[in-house]
Design an enzyme around this catalytic site. Sequence first.
Site, short mmCIF file in Angstrom:
data_model
loop_
_atom_site.label_atom_id
_atom_site.label_comp_id
_atom_site.label_asym_id
_atom_site.label_seq_id
_atom_site.Cartn_x
_atom_site.Cartn_y
_atom_site.Cartn_z
N LYS A 171 -5.07 -5.67 15.22
CA LYS A 171 -5.51 -4.63 14.28
C LYS A 171 -6.77 -3.94 14.83
O LYS A 171 -6.92 -2.72 14.69
CB LYS A 171 -5.81 -5.23 12.90
CG LYS A 171 -4.60 -5.71 12.14
CD LYS A 171 -3.63 -4.63 11.71
CE LYS A 171 -4.21 -3.70 10.68
NZ LYS A 171 -3.20 -2.69 10.24
N THR A 199 1.97 -7.74 9.19
CA THR A 199 0.95 -8.37 8.34
C THR A 199 1.11 -9.89 8.19
O THR A 199 0.35 -10.52 7.45
CB THR A 199 0.96 -7.74 6.93
OG1 THR A 199 2.28 -7.80 6.41
CG2 THR A 199 0.49 -6.31 6.96
N TRP A 223 -7.51 -8.97 1.46
CA TRP A 223 -6.91 -9.74 0.35
C TRP A 223 -6.13 -8.83 -0.61
O TRP A 223 -6.35 -8.84 -1.82
CB TRP A 223 -8.00 -10.50 -0.41
CG TRP A 223 -8.73 -11.54 0.36
CD1 TRP A 223 -8.94 -11.60 1.71
CD2 TRP A 223 -9.40 -12.70 -0.18
NE1 TRP A 223 -9.68 -12.71 2.03
CE2 TRP A 223 -9.97 -13.41 0.89
CE3 TRP A 223 -9.56 -13.20 -1.47
CZ2 TRP A 223 -10.69 -14.59 0.72
CZ3 TRP A 223 -10.29 -14.38 -1.65
CH2 TRP A 223 -10.84 -15.06 -0.56
N LEU A 278 0.82 -1.20 0.00
CA LEU A 278 0.00 0.00 0.00
C LEU A 278 0.86 1.26 0.00
O LEU A 278 0.57 2.23 -0.71
CB LEU A 278 -0.94 0.00 1.22
CG LEU A 278 -1.77 1.26 1.39
CD1 LEU A 278 -2.68 1.50 0.19
CD2 LEU A 278 -2.60 1.18 2.68
N TYR A 321 -3.46 -11.45 14.78
CA TYR A 321 -3.40 -10.35 13.79
C TYR A 321 -4.69 -9.52 13.84
O TYR A 321 -4.65 -8.31 14.01
CB TYR A 321 -3.16 -10.93 12.40
CG TYR A 321 -3.31 -9.93 11.27
CD1 TYR A 321 -2.35 -8.94 11.08
CD2 TYR A 321 -4.41 -9.96 10.41
CE1 TYR A 321 -2.49 -8.01 10.04
CE2 TYR A 321 -4.55 -9.05 9.38
CZ TYR A 321 -3.59 -8.08 9.20
OH TYR A 321 -3.73 -7.17 8.18
N1 LIG Z 1 -1.96 -7.61 2.70
C1 LIG Z 1 -3.24 -7.90 2.90
O1 LIG Z 1 -3.77 -8.87 2.36
C2 LIG Z 1 -4.07 -7.04 3.82
C3 LIG Z 1 -5.40 -7.43 4.08
C4 LIG Z 1 -6.18 -6.64 4.93
C5 LIG Z 1 -5.64 -5.50 5.48
N2 LIG Z 1 -4.35 -5.15 5.23
C6 LIG Z 1 -3.82 -3.95 5.88
O2 LIG Z 1 -3.44 -3.04 4.86
C7 LIG Z 1 -2.32 -2.26 5.30
C8 LIG Z 1 -1.22 -2.32 4.27
O3 LIG Z 1 -0.86 -3.68 4.10
P1 LIG Z 1 0.28 -4.11 3.04
O4 LIG Z 1 -0.22 -5.32 2.36
O5 LIG Z 1 0.72 -2.92 2.24
O6 LIG Z 1 1.42 -4.54 4.08
P2 LIG Z 1 2.96 -4.84 3.81
O7 LIG Z 1 3.21 -4.96 2.34
O8 LIG Z 1 3.33 -5.96 4.72
O9 LIG Z 1 3.66 -3.49 4.30
C9 LIG Z 1 3.75 -3.14 5.65
C10 LIG Z 1 4.96 -2.27 5.80
O10 LIG Z 1 5.06 -1.88 7.18
C11 LIG Z 1 6.43 -1.98 7.56
N3 LIG Z 1 6.56 -2.11 8.99
C12 LIG Z 1 6.43 -3.21 9.77
N4 LIG Z 1 6.69 -2.92 11.06
C13 LIG Z 1 6.99 -1.59 11.09
C14 LIG Z 1 7.36 -0.69 12.11
N5 LIG Z 1 7.48 -1.11 13.39
N6 LIG Z 1 7.59 0.59 11.81
C15 LIG Z 1 7.47 1.02 10.52
N7 LIG Z 1 7.15 0.23 9.49
C16 LIG Z 1 6.91 -1.07 9.78
C17 LIG Z 1 6.90 -3.22 6.82
O11 LIG Z 1 8.31 -3.27 6.80
P3 LIG Z 1 9.03 -4.73 6.74
O12 LIG Z 1 8.56 -5.35 5.46
O13 LIG Z 1 10.47 -4.39 6.79
O14 LIG Z 1 8.52 -5.47 7.96
C18 LIG Z 1 6.27 -3.00 5.44
O15 LIG Z 1 7.07 -2.17 4.63
C19 LIG Z 1 -1.96 -2.83 6.69
O16 LIG Z 1 -2.56 -2.04 7.67
C20 LIG Z 1 -2.58 -4.21 6.69
O17 LIG Z 1 -2.87 -4.65 8.01
C21 LIG Z 1 -3.56 -5.89 4.41
#
Ligand SMILES: NC(=O)c1ccc[n+]([C@@H]2O[C@H](COP(=O)([O-])OP(=O)(O)OC[C@H]3O[C@@H](n4cnc5c(N)ncnc54)[C@H](OP(=O)(O)O)[C@@H]3O)[C@@H](O)[C@H]2O)c1
Length: 294
Positions: free
Chosen positions: A136, A69, A158, A20, A132
């Site tokens: 959240k 995540t 997703w 994101l 998780y």
């Molecule tokens: N992916 C899904 O399917 C999904 C589904 C529902 C909701 N969401 C929500 O959507 C949002 C975006 O998800 P996404 O898929 O873009 O997640 P993502 O690709 O896993 O990205 C999360 C980012 O946060 C960073 N991060 C982790 N711990 C951190 C910390 N302590 N301080 C600063 N940065 C940190 C991670 O770094 P590292 O990679 O180095 O750990 C990564 O760059 C999140 O809120 C997630 O809960 C995602």
Amino acid sequence: MIATPAFSGRVLVTGAHGQLGRELSATCPEGVRLCVHDIDTLDITDAEAVARAVGRFAPEVIINAAAYTAVDKAQSDAERAQAVNAEAVAHLAQAAYVEGARLVQVSTDFVFDGQQGRPYRPEDAAAPLGVYGQTKYEGECAALDILGEQALIVRTAWVYSQYGQNFVKTMLRLMSEREHLGVVADQVGTPTWARGLAQALWQAVALKLSGRHHWTDAGVASWYDFALAIRDEALARGLLERSIPVHPLRTEDYPTPARRPSYSVLDKTATWAALGVTPVHWRESLRAMLAQLA
Ligand SMILES: NC(=O)c1ccc[n+]([C@@H]2O[C@H](COP(=O)([O-])OP(=O)(O)OC[C@H]3O[C@@H](n4cnc5c(N)ncnc54)[C@H](OP(=O)(O)O)[C@@H]3O)[C@@H](O)[C@H]2O)c1
């Protein structure tokens, strides 16, 4: 595509290297002054660092795209998941409060247990099945408790993109390596392209939306349906050289450390109306993402 209304101001994005986070940068509206951080420049679990970063940039809006995540790993790493998904959101909300900024907190369909027979509305009661989802949900509550109307919670589901690890990229890899594949067919939700989510968030920022909202692409699918669509759309674009058989699996045939909701479709009606957008079906978004990948 969403027509983003004019908005200019300072926006601080955390988790900028995630799926994101990258799409927020890619779709940033003209006129917005963006300050992006990932864990290498701002660990959101460090309350003092968060206060300093927010104080220095003085944003009008903070978009928190950082999260823990790893749904299965969270079961055995609950302390870290709690620190990132719940406590750190309180740090961000506190810093936003001091600075008079708004906070956009992204959350998940995994706050629900999947036992309801219709799409979940933002006001439906949360009942997370795992660490998780629980952490959240606590993050959501912290943001709303501290900031009230200045907080916007957007639950999504997703999520995939050309960046990072996700179901689409895993399927493409496995489908090029294996002779056949089994995919869970009794968990139903909605695949969501991070690009459309990012555009929706910019729209929500411009319109100063607050409270709890839901955003995914339109339509529903099981992981199995999604896998078949990925295979067929990838073949059509030359991203796969051959078709392999994909078999439906039951959840009990594919055990994981974290339980997942069997039905986590989100009701987006109110959010689509508030944003004034035309919903895009998930398969259309998948085609657009694969075209980028190709
Ligand atoms: N992916 C899904 O399917 C999904 C589904 C529902 C909701 N969401 C929500 O959507 C949002 C975006 O998800 P996404 O898929 O873009 O997640 P993502 O690709 O896993 O990205 C999360 C980012 O946060 C960073 N991060 C982790 N711990 C951190 C910390 N302590 N301080 C600063 N940065 C940190 C991670 O770094 P590292 O990679 O180095 O750990 C990564 O760059 C999140 O809120 C997630 O809960 C995602």
